[in-house]
Motif scaffolding. Structure first.
Motif, PDB file in Angstrom:
ATOM      1  N   VAL A   1      -6.080   7.488  -2.248  1.00 30.85           N
ATOM      2  CA  VAL A   1      -5.303   6.802  -1.207  1.00 30.85           C
ATOM      3  C   VAL A   1      -5.670   7.427   0.127  1.00 30.85           C
ATOM      4  CG1 VAL A   1      -3.015   6.274  -0.304  1.00 30.85           C
ATOM      5  CG2 VAL A   1      -3.350   6.435  -2.773  1.00 30.85           C
TER       6      VAL A   1
ATOM      7  N   ILE B   1      -4.129   9.942 -13.236  1.00 29.26           N
ATOM      8  CA  ILE B   1      -2.921   9.779 -14.036  1.00 29.26           C
ATOM      9  C   ILE B   1      -3.280   9.958 -15.511  1.00 29.26           C
ATOM     10  CG2 ILE B   1      -0.909   8.317 -14.449  1.00 29.26           C
ATOM     11  CD1 ILE B   1      -1.304   9.099 -11.469  1.00 29.26           C
TER      12      ILE B   1
ATOM     13  N   VAL C   1       2.281   1.887  -3.670  1.00 28.26           N
ATOM     14  CA  VAL C   1       1.335   2.434  -4.644  1.00 28.26           C
ATOM     15  C   VAL C   1       0.805   3.785  -4.167  1.00 28.26           C
ATOM     16  CG1 VAL C   1      -0.902   2.063  -5.765  1.00 28.26           C
ATOM     17  CG2 VAL C   1       0.746   0.187  -5.590  1.00 28.26           C
ATOM     18  N   GLY C   2       0.623   3.900  -2.847  1.00 31.32           N
ATOM     19  CA  GLY C   2       0.118   5.165  -2.308  1.00 31.32           C
ATOM     20  C   GLY C   2       1.123   6.300  -2.447  1.00 31.32           C
TER      21      GLY C   2
ATOM     22  N   MET D   1      -4.692   8.401   3.679  1.00 28.45           N
ATOM     23  CA  MET D   1      -3.430   8.591   4.383  1.00 28.45           C
ATOM     24  C   MET D   1      -3.731   8.612   5.878  1.00 28.45           C
ATOM     25  SD  MET D   1      -1.760   9.581   1.434  1.00 28.45           S
ATOM     26  CE  MET D   1      -0.352  10.545   1.797  1.00 28.45           C
TER      27      MET D   1
ATOM     28  N   HIS E   1       0.844  -1.213   0.000  1.00 30.76           N
ATOM     29  CA  HIS E   1       0.000   0.000   0.000  1.00 30.76           C
ATOM     30  C   HIS E   1       0.875   1.258   0.000  1.00 30.76           C
ATOM     31  CE1 HIS E   1      -4.207  -1.365   0.493  1.00 30.76           C
ATOM     32  NE2 HIS E   1      -3.624  -2.462   0.946  1.00 30.76           N
TER      33      HIS E   1
ATOM     34  N   TYR F   1      -0.827   3.842   4.908  1.00 27.12           N
ATOM     35  CA  TYR F   1      -1.657   4.226   3.766  1.00 27.12           C
ATOM     36  C   TYR F   1      -2.593   3.078   3.428  1.00 27.12           C
ATOM     37  CZ  TYR F   1       2.045   7.658   2.599  1.00 27.12           C
ATOM     38  OH  TYR F   1       2.970   8.662   2.598  1.00 27.12           O
ATOM     39  N   GLU F   2      -3.703   3.437   2.817  1.00 18.15           N
ATOM     40  CA  GLU F   2      -4.593   2.409   2.308  1.00 18.15           C
ATOM     41  C   GLU F   2      -5.035   2.816   0.910  1.00 18.15           C
ATOM     42  OE1 GLU F   2      -7.068   0.758   5.760  1.00 18.15           O
ATOM     43  OE2 GLU F   2      -8.524   1.121   4.140  1.00 18.15           O
ATOM     44  N   VAL F   3      -4.600   2.047  -0.054  1.00 17.57           N
ATOM     45  CA  VAL F   3      -4.936   2.335  -1.447  1.00 17.57           C
ATOM     46  C   VAL F   3      -6.401   1.961  -1.662  1.00 17.57           C
ATOM     47  CG1 VAL F   3      -4.458   1.654  -3.831  1.00 17.57           C
ATOM     48  CG2 VAL F   3      -2.564   1.952  -2.197  1.00 17.57           C
TER      49      VAL F   3
ATOM     50  N   LYS G   1      -5.248  11.264  -7.074  1.00 18.79           N
ATOM     51  CA  LYS G   1      -4.519  11.637  -8.285  1.00 18.79           C
ATOM     52  C   LYS G   1      -5.197  11.012  -9.482  1.00 18.79           C
ATOM     53  CE  LYS G   1      -0.150  12.228  -5.928  1.00 18.79           C
ATOM     54  NZ  LYS G   1       0.847  13.238  -6.234  1.00 18.79           N
TER      55      LYS G   1
ATOM     56  N   ARG H   1      -8.331  -0.697 -11.910  1.00 23.25           N
ATOM     57  CA  ARG H   1      -7.102   0.073 -11.706  1.00 23.25           C
ATOM     58  C   ARG H   1      -6.422   0.344 -13.043  1.00 23.25           C
ATOM     59  NH1 ARG H   1      -6.344   0.469  -6.695  1.00 23.25           N
ATOM     60  NH2 ARG H   1      -4.530   1.743  -7.160  1.00 23.25           N
TER      61      ARG H   1
ATOM     62  N   GLN I   1       2.386   7.006  -7.056  1.00 23.33           N
ATOM     63  CA  GLN I   1       1.138   6.614  -7.706  1.00 23.33           C
ATOM     64  C   GLN I   1       1.283   6.313  -9.182  1.00 23.33           C
ATOM     65  OE1 GLN I   1      -1.893   9.148  -5.202  1.00 23.33           O
ATOM     66  NE2 GLN I   1      -2.872   7.428  -6.191  1.00 23.33           N
TER      67      GLN I   1
ATOM     68  N   ARG J   1      -5.912  11.414  -0.478  1.00 18.25           N
ATOM     69  CA  ARG J   1      -5.192  12.044  -1.577  1.00 18.25           C
ATOM     70  C   ARG J   1      -5.633  11.382  -2.868  1.00 18.25           C
ATOM     71  NH1 ARG J   1       0.801  11.358  -1.278  1.00 18.25           N
ATOM     72  NH2 ARG J   1       0.283   9.449  -2.384  1.00 18.25           N
TER      73      ARG J   1
END
Lengths: 512, 369
Positions: free
Chosen positions: B139, B120, A141-142, B141, A138, B146-148, B118, B174, A145, B116
């Motif tokens: 994500v 891409i 990837v976090g 925070m 995590h 962190y947790e995606v 983003k 994804r 990105q 957060r």
């Protein structure tokens, strides 16, 4: 200096928990049980591993830790959450910053998934439970990105595969709790003060042996060292430094030898310590060293050099203990011309090797100690192997010093009876470079990339930056073939290796 | 009406006012034929500027400051080409800039609280310009980890001003980068495969299978698609590289394209020529859809019909993003550095336009108004 068993109390540095409370517990909540914090107590790693994590807390999460506290934190964390010697054994090369190696892993995709931005060894030098390995994915990837969109990631479900295939594999072989670690915590740490004997082969300078006096300094597991010795040709080798021992066996020193600044990494878990001395900025420039305590019970431990060439009078140093008395013999064809120096731990001889000496192992005796497969006689080298086979050198600039190409040519004797071939150690050769392929030839890589020292095998890369003489103003990069030709024998013997000269690296973490 | 919305509407009003006041004078001075639209290049450069460049005079017509930093600078244009919607501030913000007066007319700061977000290179507009789409990669925070989160398409109303929030979100797979809409409003999402989404319901299906294609004799394709061009030929184009296999061993390497015609929704997936060097981005010739131009260290021309590399030249440095003039006669190369290179389709070097900063990964768009 015998390892003894005592309770683990030694490891708990007094100020450690307070420092973690002060600097870390704002985010890493203290948990039930003494000295336990979220995440921090769920991982074990080397001192370099802890150093990098704390550096990252600074860069990514704004955690400011004054240098003295940071050193104490690394010490405390590595002592209490480190790796046992067996757990770091497979990755000594990474800890010693031997970078020119090819990694191999017993997993079909680990290399592509995890060992393309940094070494896979970085993970191998950590221990965590499965949930912590998962948090690491995590984090990747976090934090980065775009990772999932890079080559070798965008062609697969990177995040999914990392969690389903890599995490369980890591958790299984690199668990937080291990027998090795619980056993190691019962062992009292190395007390290295005393006199040691250190030997090695300094690239371009030659083989040396020196006495190292280690004395304690203020601070837990801190030492001062004084080095005094000489090269085989009699030039002096003098130096001094400071060292810290982490986790009871991980020796880390900064030292100056004949004016050159080096780092030293040793594994002190066994009586005789092994490791490497290297230039912190030019990591390829370094040497493997052995350090043996003066009171070790070893008999004949090693010789410098390890092979004697026929038809020459030469210096030979025998290291070990209990060497002070008794007859010295080296077998047929070797005559001891002079005993230059003799002590309990070291004998320096001038020996004459006959023209007709039989190539092969020499029976070496010093008093009652005997070694039959330590010293070799040879007339001609049968074949050569350059080490490393593939090296990466880097052009230099004022901000990023060059990384050299440092090569050794190891000679071998073929076994006459189909047994194991005998390594002679590095033998005298003439070094040169050629273009690796047609493209390198066409681009003039040999001319631009740097200079190979014919005698030492040390390649000094050119300066960084666009070169207006080159196509596209290319940097002084190159793709070269390194060639070594054995000197001083009738039969031509040669080997080659691959040297890639590339651009600078902008960050040099202690664990690649 | 909350305070932010109030300020937004005031500023919008002023922007509109200024635009109408300024536009006539400006369009007169720079337009020889008042009826014909003029062509501009639109791109971004460091530290935080958007540039509008007149292709005829090759001069910078307008320099607009962006809030935050410009990188990476993925751009999409409103249907009338007068507003550039930019993904910037490290992929986090989507900002609409009026190209005629530099007014900021739209802004969505996607990150909030401990989340957060983003995107891409994922930004697109509905065909009528009323909605903006991004693919959000969130994500969480937390204090010590962190947790995606799962990615999602976010839909914004472009009239929502400077504090726009998504009006709707839909979960998606994804690894989605560039996205685009066709004339019927389908939203195409370039991920492992190219998906087609109904923006009313959030339902999606595979439009073109890439990673999951079923083509015996081919490896899985690899595509780098970070540049949101295709406005000139009205297409969503994604180049890929692929190996042809015999007995599972690669025997030859090829460039191919996945393409969606954004007028008709027609799809296409095919090899176009040999893979001999890296290409970062491609455009097709607006007059000849099977001619493709690619750029990185080389400028190259492929004919998909004959599957040949027609022509290739070495460039003075690398460029990331290629685009074409609407008449198909001129190629513009941008990104990577601070100069835009101009070539004709025979690869004659027609000069450079210098910008004050590096473009990095910014899109080089061609706008007409």
């Amino acid at each position: 200096m015998v390892l003894t068993v005592t309770p683990l109390a030694y490891a708990i540095a007094n100020s450690g928990p307070e420092l973690v409370d002060q600097h870390c517990s704002g985010c890493h909540v203290a948990r039930e049980g003494e000295n336990s914090w979220s995440r921090i107590s769920q991982q074990r790693k080397t001192p370099e591993g802890w150093e990098m994590t704390i550096a990252r807390m600074g860069i990514m999460h704004g955690v400011e830790v004054p240098p003295a506290d940071r050193r104490a934190l690394v010490k405390y964390l590595a002592d209490t959450r480190g790796l046992a010697p067996e757990e770091s054994a497979a990755e000594r090369a990474l800890i010693e910053r031997r970078l020119n190696r090819v990694e191999e892993f017993d997993h079909p995709t680990f290399q592509e998934m995890c060992a393309r931005c940094h070494t896979g060894g970085r993970a191998m030098l950590q221990r965590r439970p499965e949930a912590e390995w998962d948090k690491l994915v995590h984090f990747h990837v976090g934090q980065f990105q775009t990772l999932e969109f890079q080559a070798m990631a965008r062609d697969r479900d990177w995040f999914g595969l990392a969690r389903s295939e890599i995490v369980p594999w890591l958790a299984e072989q690199l668990p937080l709790e291990s027998e090795a670690w619980s056993n190691w915590q019962e062992v009292s740490p190395r007390q290295p003060e005393g006199t040691w004997q250190m030997w090695g082969n300094w690239p371009g300078q030659g083989r040396f042996v020196a006495d190292v006096a280690v004395t304690p300094e203020t601070g837990r597991d801190r030492y001062r060292l004084e080095v005094s010795g000489e090269f085989l040709d009699g030039r002096p080798l003098l130096g001094e430094g400071r060292a810290v021992v982490y986790t009871g066996y991980e020796w880390r020193a900064s030292l100056t030898l004949n004016g050159h600044e080096f780092k030293q990494v040793l594994d002190m878990s066994e009586e005789t310590a092994h490791g490497r001395i290297f230039d912190d900025a030019d990591e390829a420039y370094g040497m493997q060293v052995t350090m043996q305590p003066a009171d070790a019970v070893s008999g004949v431990a090693a010789t410098l050099p390890t092979a004697l060439k026929a038809g020459q009078s030469q210096r030979l140093v025998v290291m070990g203990s209990g060497l002070e008395n008794g007859e010295i013999t080296l077998g047929d064809g070797i005559e001891v011309e002079e005993v230059v120096e003799r002590s309990d731990t070291r004998v320096t001889l001038q020996v004459n090797v006959a023209d007709h000496v039989a190539p092969g192992w020499l029976p070496l005796t010093v008093g009652e100690h005997r070694q039959d497969e330590l010293l070799v006689a040879y007339d001609e080298v049968d074949y050569l192997q350059i080490e490393p086979e593939l090296a990466v050198a880097r052009v230099g600039s004022p901000e990023t010093p060059a990384v050299s190409g440092v090569f050794q040519a190891i000679g071998y004797l073929k076994s006459p009876d189909g047994g194991e071939d005998i390594a002679l150690g590095d033998v005298p050769v003439t070094w040169s470079v050629q273009p690796w392929d047609e493209i390198a030839e066409h681009d003039g890589d040999v001319q631009y990339a740097g200079v190979m020292d014919k005698a030492t095998g040390i390649f000094a890369p050119s300066g960084a930056g666009p070169n207006p003489d080159r196509k596209y103003d290319a940097n002084n990069v190159g793709n070269l073939r390194v060639i070594a030709d054995v000197e001083g024998q009738a039969t031509a013997v040669q080997d080659d290796a691959h040297l890639i000269v590339t651009v600078q690296r902008w960050n040099n973490p202690p664990l690649r | 009406m909350n305070k932010n919305a109030f300020r937004t509407s005031v500023m919008l009003g002023m922007g509109a006012l200024m635009a109408s006041a300024v536009l006539p004078a400006w369009s007169q001075s720079s337009n020889t034929d008042a009826a014909a639209p003029r062509e501009y290049l639109v791109t971004l450069a460091r530290p935080n500027q958007l540039y509008v460049i007149d292709t005829e005079t090759r001069e910078i017509t307008r320099t607009c400051d962006l809030p935050g930093d410009s990188a990476p600078g993925t751009i999409q244009l409103s249907p009338d080409n007068r507003i550039a919607y930019v993904l910037h501030n490290r992929w986090e913000d989507a900002t609409g800039v009026d190209l005629t007066n530099c007014d900021i007319v739209f802004r969505a700061q996607q990150s909030s609280g401990n989340e957060r977000v983003k995107s891409i290179a994922s930004i697109a507009l509905s065909p009528d310009g009323t909605h903006l789409y991004t693919v959000q990669n969130p994500v969480k925070m937390f204090l010590d980890h962190y947790e995606v989160q799962e990615p999602r398409v976010a839909i914004f109303d472009t009239a929502d001003g400077l504090d726009a929030q998504p009006i709707k979100t839909y979960p998606v797979p994804r690894q989605i980068a560039t996205i685009a809409t066709d004339a019927d409003g389908w939203l195409y999402l370039g991920g492992a495969d190219i998906y087609r989404m109904d923006t009313q319901t959030g339902e999606w299906e595979t439009a073109i299978a890439n990673r999951n294609w079923d083509r015996t004799g081919f490896s899985r394709p690899d595509s780098l698609a970070m540049w949101s061009t295709g406005e000139v030929s009205q297409e969503f184009l994604r180049p890929y590289s692929v190996a042809k296999l015999e007995n599972d061993e690669p025997v030859s390497f090829h460039w191919g394209i996945s393409r969606i015609d954004l007028e008709t929704g027609e799809i296409e997936n095919k090899e176009i020529g040999p893979f001999e060097f890296i290409i970062f981005s491609m455009v097709s010739d607006p007059n000849s859809p099977d001619d493709f131009y690619g750029v990185y260290t080389q400028l190259s021309h492929y004919d998909a019909e004959t599957q040949e590399l027609v022509k290739v030249i070495d460039l003075d440095h690398t460029y990331y993003n290629i685009n074409s003039s609407y008449d198909g006669k001129t190629l513009y190369l941008g990104g990577a550095s601070s100069d835009i290179a101009i070539y004709d389709t025979e690869f004659n070097d027609l000069g450079r336009i210098e910008l004050p900063g590096d473009m990095g990964a910014a899109t080089l768009k061609v706008a007409r108004f």
